[in-house]
Write an enzyme that holds these catalytic residues in place. Structure first.
Site, PDB file in Angstrom:
ATOM      1  N   CYS A 135       0.819  -1.220   0.000  1.00  0.00           N
ATOM      2  CA  CYS A 135       0.000   0.000   0.000  1.00  0.00           C
ATOM      3  C   CYS A 135       0.851   1.268   0.000  1.00  0.00           C
ATOM      4  O   CYS A 135       0.496   2.260  -0.647  1.00  0.00           O
ATOM      5  CB  CYS A 135      -0.961  -0.004   1.172  1.00  0.00           C
ATOM      6  SG  CYS A 135      -0.259  -0.468   2.748  1.00  0.00           S
ATOM      7  N   HIS A 247      -2.180   6.351   4.994  1.00  0.00           N
ATOM      8  CA  HIS A 247      -0.716   6.415   5.026  1.00  0.00           C
ATOM      9  C   HIS A 247      -0.257   7.786   4.525  1.00  0.00           C
ATOM     10  O   HIS A 247      -0.792   8.314   3.544  1.00  0.00           O
ATOM     11  CB  HIS A 247      -0.104   5.345   4.126  1.00  0.00           C
ATOM     12  CG  HIS A 247      -0.218   3.952   4.657  1.00  0.00           C
ATOM     13  ND1 HIS A 247      -0.703   3.656   5.912  1.00  0.00           N
ATOM     14  CD2 HIS A 247       0.119   2.759   4.088  1.00  0.00           C
ATOM     15  CE1 HIS A 247      -0.659   2.340   6.089  1.00  0.00           C
ATOM     16  NE2 HIS A 247      -0.173   1.773   5.007  1.00  0.00           N
TER      17      HIS A 247
END
Length: 344
Positions: A135, A247
């Site tokens: 990711c 993130h």
């Protein structure tokens, strides 16, 4: 034509997001199978706003009845079942790290290297398996791609600030329980994480390697090279922070050609999958809180790096459960359909 789609690991955080994303994007599915371990048989999961799918046992499933399978159940499960699914003629899109660096498995981010999908099938030298990248890598390469095409990215230094959801639902539960416990003066006992995650930052994601880097950091280097360009030098430092979803990355790049913050901003504003919110004022940037639940890779704080020739710095944020996992997997499935890729 409608497709038969299986979601493996459907009860997990990413699996649920995959089901939601398939529904939201009106994926042309006539049949959706939700697969998980035998202990979850019969469990009902939401598919879109109105529909329900019932969980079936992965170890009893016949993959010849599915055209596409989205896997998000961990590397061991992928290694055990993805090859079987591929051999049954099902196109597998795997979210684990099990096959990412295999030469006969494409590693794809649709905005970056869609043509790599042509090597998927057995007839083209593949295994009917496509890998979804880490990711943290996925959002980074979406941001780097237009800059690399225009200016030639030769070196990247990236520090990540990664949400606990990247480690799954138990990690999210641990952050919640520790935070709640601290407020009532309970003792904090790390379970999944190596140290307390609530109100803390842990510079350790995945296992340590012999050179002192963690495997998460190695993944970012190796995957960026495979997806974009093996000549790019990249070094990463990955940190887990007490955020549930989203993130963040501080990115420093050096390019072959002269680059300015203005030229980079203009280029990124037109890049697929990117949204630039970059105002040099209070609130003129995106944080994980705003990115949660959104599909885009957000870029903020773009500025020239005065310490190197042809340098640029920017802030990159994305919902890791979506672009980093579920959305990218579904976008790959859409690409499979668009390109007419079939495992049979």
């Amino acid at each position: 034509m409608g497709y038969r789609v299986a979601v493996v690991g459907a009860t997990g955080a990413v699996g649920r997001e995959m089901l939601q994303t398939l529904a939201e994007r009106n994926f042309p599915a006539d049949k959706v199978y939700a697969l998980a371990s035998s202990k979850s048989i019969g469990r009902e999961l939401s598919y879109g706003e109105d529909d329900i799918v019932t969980v079936e046992a992965l170890d009893q499933f016949d993959f010849s009845t599915a055209d596409i399978a989205l896997f998000s159940a961990g590397g061991d499960t992928s290694k055990a079942y993805a090859p079987k699914a591929g051999e049954a003629g099902c196109i597998v899109i795997d979210n684990s790290s099990a096959f990412r660096m295999d030469d006969d498995v494409p590693l794809i981010v649709p905005e970056v290297n869609p043509d790599a999908i042509e090597g998927t099938t057995v007839a083209k030298g593949g295994r009917n398996i496509i890998a979804n990248p880490n990711c943290s890598t996925a959002q980074l390469v979406v941001a780097l791609k237009p800059l690399h095409d225009a200016f030639g990215v030769r070196r990247v230094v990236v520090s990540t600030y990664q949400a606990v959801s990247g480690a799954g639902r138990p990690a999210m539960d641990e952050l919640f329980n520790q935070t709640k416990g601290i407020f009532v003066n309970d003792a904090v006992k790390p379970e999944l994480f190596t140290k307390q995650i609530a109100f803390n930052a842990i510079p350790h994601i995945d296992v340590f390697m012999d050179d002192g880097f963690t495997k998460e950091e190695w993944k970012m280097t190796a995957e960026t090279k495979k997806i974009m360009d093996p000549s790019i030098d990249l070094v990463a430092h990955c940190v887990r922070i007490p955020v549930f979803v989203g993130h963040s990355e501080a990115v420093f790049i050096e390019t072959d050609k002269p680059i300015t913050d203005k030229s980079a901003r203009t280029l990124l504003q037109d890049a697929p999958g990117v949204v630039v919110i970059d105002h040099r004022a209070n609130e003129g940037y995106v944080t994980p809180h705003e990115a949660a639940g959104e599909d885009a890779v957000y870029i903020s704080r773009i500025r020239s790096d005065p310490t190197v020739e042809n340098g640029l710095v920017f802030w990159c944020v994305s919902d890791n459960l979506r672009k980093g996992a579920a959305l990218n997997s579904v976008q790959i499935a859409e690409l499979v359909i668009e390109r007419g890729i079939s495992g049979r």
